[in-house]
Scaffold this motif. Structure first.
Motif, PDB file in Angstrom:
ATOM      1  N   ASP A 124       1.485  -2.965  12.989  1.00  0.00           N
ATOM      2  CA  ASP A 124       3.013  -2.032  13.434  1.00  0.00           C
ATOM      3  C   ASP A 124       4.205  -2.695  13.157  1.00  0.00           C
ATOM      4  OD1 ASP A 124       1.180  -0.525  15.484  1.00  0.00           O
ATOM      5  OD2 ASP A 124       1.506  -1.302  17.361  1.00  0.00           O
ATOM      6  N   LEU A 125       4.061  -4.272  13.242  1.00  0.00           N
ATOM      7  CA  LEU A 125       5.834  -4.406  12.281  1.00  0.00           C
ATOM      8  C   LEU A 125       5.590  -3.969   9.912  1.00  0.00           C
ATOM      9  CD1 LEU A 125       5.426  -7.943  14.091  1.00  0.00           C
ATOM     10  CD2 LEU A 125       6.904  -6.585  14.743  1.00  0.00           C
ATOM     11  N   ILE A 126       4.341  -4.095  10.090  1.00  0.00           N
ATOM     12  CA  ILE A 126       4.428  -3.127   8.912  1.00  0.00           C
ATOM     13  C   ILE A 126       4.787  -2.459   8.427  1.00  0.00           C
ATOM     14  CG2 ILE A 126       3.125  -3.202   7.021  1.00  0.00           C
ATOM     15  CD1 ILE A 126       0.942  -5.932   7.675  1.00  0.00           C
ATOM     16  N   LEU A 178       1.705  -6.455   1.141  1.00  0.00           N
ATOM     17  CA  LEU A 178       1.329  -6.399   1.594  1.00  0.00           C
ATOM     18  C   LEU A 178       0.474  -5.038   2.592  1.00  0.00           C
ATOM     19  CD1 LEU A 178       0.895  -8.196   4.587  1.00  0.00           C
ATOM     20  CD2 LEU A 178       3.381  -8.115   5.436  1.00  0.00           C
ATOM     21  N   ALA A 179       1.260  -4.457   2.951  1.00  0.00           N
ATOM     22  CA  ALA A 179       1.319  -3.065   3.111  1.00  0.00           C
ATOM     23  C   ALA A 179      -0.018  -2.209   3.072  1.00  0.00           C
ATOM     24  CB  ALA A 179       2.239  -2.124   3.530  1.00  0.00           C
ATOM     25  N   GLN A 180      -0.767  -2.766   1.335  1.00  0.00           N
ATOM     26  CA  GLN A 180      -1.349  -1.864   0.620  1.00  0.00           C
ATOM     27  C   GLN A 180      -3.041  -3.058   1.908  1.00  0.00           C
ATOM     28  OE1 GLN A 180      -0.219  -1.956  -2.624  1.00  0.00           O
ATOM     29  NE2 GLN A 180      -0.287   0.420  -2.780  1.00  0.00           N
ATOM     30  N   ARG A 181      -2.366  -4.597   1.331  1.00  0.00           N
ATOM     31  CA  ARG A 181      -3.491  -5.008   1.267  1.00  0.00           C
ATOM     32  C   ARG A 181      -3.914  -4.638   3.424  1.00  0.00           C
ATOM     33  NH1 ARG A 181      -0.578  -8.384  -1.348  1.00  0.00           N
ATOM     34  NH2 ARG A 181       0.042  -9.461   0.429  1.00  0.00           N
ATOM     35  N   ALA A 182      -3.176  -4.763   4.257  1.00  0.00           N
ATOM     36  CA  ALA A 182      -3.371  -4.405   5.613  1.00  0.00           C
ATOM     37  C   ALA A 182      -4.197  -3.437   6.071  1.00  0.00           C
ATOM     38  CB  ALA A 182      -2.137  -5.135   6.220  1.00  0.00           C
ATOM     39  N   GLY A 183      -4.023  -2.055   4.747  1.00  0.00           N
ATOM     40  CA  GLY A 183      -4.155  -1.106   5.357  1.00  0.00           C
ATOM     41  C   GLY A 183      -3.736   0.373   6.347  1.00  0.00           C
ATOM     42  N   VAL A 184      -1.742   0.027   5.777  1.00  0.00           N
ATOM     43  CA  VAL A 184      -1.358   0.635   6.365  1.00  0.00           C
ATOM     44  C   VAL A 184      -0.830   1.735   5.055  1.00  0.00           C
ATOM     45  CG1 VAL A 184       1.915   0.555   7.155  1.00  0.00           C
ATOM     46  CG2 VAL A 184      -0.285  -1.166   7.673  1.00  0.00           C
ATOM     47  N   LEU A 185      -0.609   1.405   4.121  1.00  0.00           N
ATOM     48  CA  LEU A 185      -0.679   2.463   2.588  1.00  0.00           C
ATOM     49  C   LEU A 185      -1.742   2.349   2.196  1.00  0.00           C
ATOM     50  CD1 LEU A 185       2.875   1.771   1.029  1.00  0.00           C
ATOM     51  CD2 LEU A 185       1.863   3.383   2.722  1.00  0.00           C
ATOM     52  N   ALA A 186      -2.185   3.732   1.720  1.00  0.00           N
ATOM     53  CA  ALA A 186      -3.111   4.071   1.288  1.00  0.00           C
ATOM     54  C   ALA A 186      -3.387   3.542  -0.304  1.00  0.00           C
ATOM     55  CB  ALA A 186      -3.858   5.601   1.033  1.00  0.00           C
TER      56      ALA A 186
END
Length: 407
Positions: A379-381, A399-407
């Motif tokens: 959520d923070l990302i 970071l967002a890609q590694r966390a699965g927030v961005l495809a």
């Protein structure tokens, strides 16, 4: 998932669980299985889906009820794995035989059940949880719970109390993991198993530990008043001032502070944090009694978390500057990551996005599974992405890609 088939078959015979115990012992003797350690509490665990019967019980149950294993609900995956399977990103179990991996790390022989081996495995699982190795713990728990259940059911009377303590401890680990991934129902079930085991073992600190996890489960479910009552009741059982008593009373004060903060009761949260601080000062150092990590540093980390719940970012950072995160042992990666996540939250609230990203990257460095699979971090990302200025926060998209927030 409860085993309604087995319970229904028993009830159709008009048998209580104690009656079924006697029938199993009798048929076991008839078939040469003379070392049965079956009990009404073990049958209750079968019927409530806590664990599946181990050999020779499936064979005896089928013979006793003249039914197949399918008709008795004795086949298929162990119900104890289901709550963890609902954990989204944390439900993936590492490849390879998880018992082989645990055997390599603890010296446990999966062919030999012993109290010493079980204790070593349970301790290793707790250490792995504190190191934020959640997927590994999820993979190990089902077979470990089955092994400990077997020690309780089949062991000699002299070692039964120790086996029950291990059963309590492994259930505590399961409750922690379920709470971490947001499964309040599974957390409650595991904590209740721990409570029952501790009661049977006459283990007062096991009962307190179970009460702590029950409060956590209720808090996760949003049942704040019940969580408060459970935590208070557990604390009232502690009357001594030894290190273990100070630790558990302090830990209950800390969860009580989070309960109060989530209810927006600043006064109660502050009072409980103050009480916990005095207990930590009495203890004299950061410790890890009962896998609590309780001590002065942990109190400060909870001050940060309580301030997050109260929506006070500057109070979060005021507590953070009092913590030397480098002195938190590397084995407590979950605690280190919590420090960074709470700091990141505060900086996001204050529109200090570059500082927030630094803390998120630090959290990922020490506990990648927590950042990649925990909704708070994700959520923070997402919040940072919404107002992204690429020149100010380089590294955010990676970071967002590694966390699965961005495809």
């Amino acid at each position: 998932m409860q085993n309604g088939q087995l319970r229904k078959k028993r009830q159709l015979r008009g048998w209580s669980q104690d009656d079924l115990v006697r029938e199993l012992v009798d048929i076991g003797i008839e078939l040469g299985e003379r070392q049965l350690g079956v009990s009404a509490s073990l049958i209750s665990r079968w019927e409530h889906g806590v664990t599946q019967p181990r050999p020779p019980y499936p064979k005896l149950l089928c013979r006793l009820f003249n039914a197949t294993a399918e008709e008795l609900g004795l086949v298929g995956p162990s119900p104890s794995t289901e709550p963890l399977g609902q954990a989204g990103a944390l439900s993936h179990v590492p490849s390879g035989n998880v018992d082989d991996r645990l055997a390599q790390e603890t010296g446990w022989d999966p062919q030999v059940l012993s109290h010493r081996a079980a204790a070593a495995r349970v301790a290793h699982v707790h250490r792995s949880y504190q190191a934020a190795q959640y997927r590994e713990v999820a993979g190990w728990l089902p077979s470990l719970m089955e092994s400990v259940d077997a020690l309780v059911a089949e062991g000699h009377q002299a070692g039964r109390r120790d086996a029950l303590r291990q059963q309590c401890s492994v259930s505590i680990a399961a409750a922690k993991l379920a709470s971490k991934v947001g499964d309040a129902s599974a957390a409650w079930s595991a904590a209740e198993r721990a409570r029952v085991s501790a009661l049977e073992a006459d283990d007062p600190f096991g009962q307190v530990a179970a009460g702590y996890q029950l409060a956590c489960a209720l808090l996760k479910a949003g049942r704040h008043e019940e969580a408060e009552r459970v935590a208070v009741d557990a604390g009232e059982a502690i009357t001594d001032a030894d290190a273990q008593s100070l630790t558990w009373l302090g830990s209950l004060m800390l969860i009580g502070s989070i309960i109060a903060a989530r209810s927006q009761n600043r006064s109660a949260a502050g009072q409980r944090l103050g009480h916990a601080q005095r207990l930590a000062e009495q203890l004299g150092a950061d410790a890890n009694i009962g896998w609590t990590a309780f001590g002065p540093t942990n109190v400060l980390i909870h001050r940060m978390s309580a301030a997050v719940e109260l929506g006070e970012p500057r109070a979060v950072l005021a507590a953070a500057v009092q913590i030397d995160v480098s002195v938190i042992p590397s084995t407590l990666r979950g605690r280190q990551a919590q420090f960074h996540l709470d700091s990141a939250w505060a900086h996001v609230q204050l529109n200090e996005d570059p500082l927030a990203l630094i803390h998120l990257l630090d959290a990922e460095r020490v506990a990648p599974q927590l950042v990649h699979g925990y909704h708070t971090a994700r959520d923070l990302i997402q919040d940072l992405l919404v107002r992204e200025h690429r020149g100010q926060v380089p590294g955010l998209r990676g970071l967002a890609q590694r966390a699965g927030v961005l495809a």
